[in-house]
Design a protein around this motif. Structure first.
Motif, PDB file in Angstrom:
ATOM      1  N   GLY A 165      -0.915   2.836   4.315  1.00  0.00           N
ATOM      2  CA  GLY A 165      -1.556   3.307   5.544  1.00  0.00           C
ATOM      3  C   GLY A 165      -1.290   4.775   5.808  1.00  0.00           C
ATOM      4  N   VAL A 166      -0.080   5.228   5.443  1.00  0.00           N
ATOM      5  CA  VAL A 166       0.247   6.651   5.605  1.00  0.00           C
ATOM      6  C   VAL A 166      -0.639   7.494   4.688  1.00  0.00           C
ATOM      7  CG1 VAL A 166       2.029   8.407   5.193  1.00  0.00           C
ATOM      8  CG2 VAL A 166       2.622   6.275   6.370  1.00  0.00           C
ATOM      9  N   LEU A 167      -0.757   7.090   3.419  1.00  0.00           N
ATOM     10  CA  LEU A 167      -1.566   7.887   2.480  1.00  0.00           C
ATOM     11  C   LEU A 167      -3.032   7.882   2.890  1.00  0.00           C
ATOM     12  CD1 LEU A 167       0.031   7.056  -0.997  1.00  0.00           C
ATOM     13  CD2 LEU A 167       0.299   9.111   0.410  1.00  0.00           C
ATOM     14  N   LYS A 168      -3.476   6.745   3.425  1.00  0.00           N
ATOM     15  CA  LYS A 168      -4.866   6.665   3.884  1.00  0.00           C
ATOM     16  C   LYS A 168      -5.142   7.691   4.976  1.00  0.00           C
ATOM     17  CE  LYS A 168      -8.177   3.199   5.454  1.00  0.00           C
ATOM     18  NZ  LYS A 168      -8.382   1.737   5.543  1.00  0.00           N
TER      19      LYS A 168
ATOM     20  N   ASN B  50      -1.693   5.594  14.097  1.00  0.00           N
ATOM     21  CA  ASN B  50      -2.482   5.082  12.980  1.00  0.00           C
ATOM     22  C   ASN B  50      -2.236   3.594  12.730  1.00  0.00           C
ATOM     23  OD1 ASN B  50      -3.840   4.828  10.471  1.00  0.00           O
ATOM     24  ND2 ASN B  50      -1.983   5.454   9.352  1.00  0.00           N
ATOM     25  N   PRO B  51      -3.161   2.720  13.126  1.00  0.00           N
ATOM     26  CA  PRO B  51      -2.905   1.282  12.956  1.00  0.00           C
ATOM     27  C   PRO B  51      -2.666   0.888  11.500  1.00  0.00           C
ATOM     28  CG  PRO B  51      -5.215   1.707  13.573  1.00  0.00           C
ATOM     29  CD  PRO B  51      -4.482   3.000  13.710  1.00  0.00           C
ATOM     30  N   ALA B  52      -3.245   1.647  10.562  1.00  0.00           N
ATOM     31  CA  ALA B  52      -3.132   1.271   9.145  1.00  0.00           C
ATOM     32  C   ALA B  52      -1.701   1.318   8.623  1.00  0.00           C
ATOM     33  CB  ALA B  52      -4.034   2.179   8.300  1.00  0.00           C
ATOM     34  N   GLN B  53      -0.811   2.037   9.316  1.00  0.00           N
ATOM     35  CA  GLN B  53       0.549   2.121   8.803  1.00  0.00           C
ATOM     36  C   GLN B  53       1.533   1.200   9.518  1.00  0.00           C
ATOM     37  OE1 GLN B  53       0.680   6.459   9.708  1.00  0.00           O
ATOM     38  NE2 GLN B  53       2.783   6.114  10.344  1.00  0.00           N
TER      39      GLN B  53
END
Lengths: 283, 283
Positions: free
Chosen positions: A127-130, A58-61
């Motif tokens: 990012g994890v929650l997303k 996950n790039p967001a995290q």
């Protein structure tokens, strides 16, 4: 095992099982599977009719300068391992499948995310929650399985589920370790040979910290001793060593029932985390 | 109609319908029902087997100094109206039922929330997204019905559903108006007699604005003319008048297909909003 790459196909498959009232267990991962992930699958299989595993780095995290590119990947091997472990559906979306649009809505964690890894990885838990909210909505699992090596992540997701009525039951799974005590992690492969030999000292340092806690040594002295042990026995640099209440991640007080002693250590090409969670009331 | 006060009882009731594969339509409201709400129910009844309405004046979406206390309430009358409209389940939770715990996790909207009402009500849409995510998770509706008087709210929720894979289909329902053109609103009851007579000028001003748009008058001139009309014909103060793309709520450009002309007007004891949404390509 069915391998699926799109949300639409995944939901198509799952709807069939849901109509039959099958219970769905979900194991979200970033791949490069090891026995820690397989322990999640094993528990999910015991408690559900269908096990879905996702593999998505996950790039967001990952923050700027973090190891998104260096994060180890081996989808072919993951497919074999997950199949042998009894995964029923393996979901392997591309980034564009997970994030085709971005209207700028963000989910910000609360005070739990200011401590431990949150202090040095400021947007990591956003990012994890997303990704967790997206995956929970996509899969709609009865139960979701997370390992306790990422204890802070577990605590924050638990709070999210509780406060926002998310429709899944969160299941804690104990950290799986190498024989020498090193917590299994996809990132262990990025350790040098020497670092790999030193790395078990992290868990030894935490165990020493717990012993000091049982001997009623003050928190700051415990943290100092743990740091000393890691510095003396490894080439790693300390990111943090903290003893806090769990899962609230506040300073210990008289009401604390469960505590976490956690640390992050930076080696040359990777950063490892580990923790122990224990009752403050035990002998 | 069944009136239910707790999440647990609601989910118990709904699980039965879900097992029978009934489609669930959801109408979230803050109560003090009027024909606008009943139009949502009517559409929900046409498209689903079971209609759930919630009544919850959500404190999280009112800022300090806003009208949370003055927001009109009449649960007894709401129960009659919703029953007569054919609501199957009315969910009326207390605040403590909806917000028993607070781990500090927040959902922040993106750029869509910086315009229109978001500019003068900075945390309003945080509170909207919070309650909407909770209600969607609690009810797990197939379809959810929102009125277009709150067009910005609709746009932000649509983005949230799209970007986070929320498991409900959002349905647009046209604003219901009084015979004189005033948009139906629970807050209309807080207008003085004189203000009530003036209030239809808001919609007239917006219609005049649309006519100017069709005559290719520039955006800032249109906004000025709308403001002038409202100021000349009511005692209300202008909060904003804005012509933007819809649903992105950006400045108009050549790619804009749908636009919104929206305003908020402050009267002595209440603040009214209204809008018109139109295709930029029409004659």
């Amino acid at each position: 095992m069915k391998t699926i790459y799109t949300i639409q196909m995944l939901q198509h498959s799952l709807n069939q099982f849901k109509k039959e009232d099958k219970k769905i267990g979900f194991v979200p991962t970033m791949g490069f599977l090891h026995e820690g992930h397989l322990a999640l699958v094993e528990k999910a299989k015991q408690e559900n009719d269908i096990v879905v595993m996702s593999i998505f780095v996950n790039p967001a995290q990952f923050g700027p300068g973090e190891d998104f590119d260096a994060y180890p990947r081996n989808t072919k091997r993951d497919m074999e391992l997950s199949k042998n472990a009894g995964v029923d559906i393996l979901f392997v979306p591309e980034t564009v499948e997970m994030y085709p649009t971005n209207g700028g809505i963000r989910i910000l964690p609360g005070p739990q995310a200011t401590k431990l890894c949150g202090a040095s990885r400021p947007e990591h838990f956003d990012g994890v929650l997303k990704v967790v909210l997206k995956l929970f909505n996509i899969v709609d699992p009865d139960r979701s399985y997370f390992g306790m090596k990422d204890a802070q992540q577990f605590a924050i997701i638990e709070t999210f589920i509780r406060d926002f009525n998310l429709r899944t039951e969160l299941v804690r799974v104990t950290t799986v370790r190498e024989k020498d005590g090193l917590a299994k992690s996809s990132r262990n492969v990025n350790l040098s040979e020497t670092e790999r030999l030193q790395a078990p000292e992290i868990q030894k340092a935490l165990q020493k910290g717990l012993e000091l806690f049982r001997n009623q040594i003050p928190v700051n002295e415990i943290e100092t001793e743990v740091i000393k042990h890691i510095v003396a026995n490894t080439s790693g640099g300390i990111d943090y060593v903290s003893l806090l209440s769990y899962p609230s991640l506040q300073e210990l007080n008289e009401e604390t029932e469960e505590a976490i002693l956690a640390c992050a250590v930076k080696f040359e090409n990777t950063r490892l985390i580990d923790n122990i969670i224990f009752s403050t009331k035990d002998e």
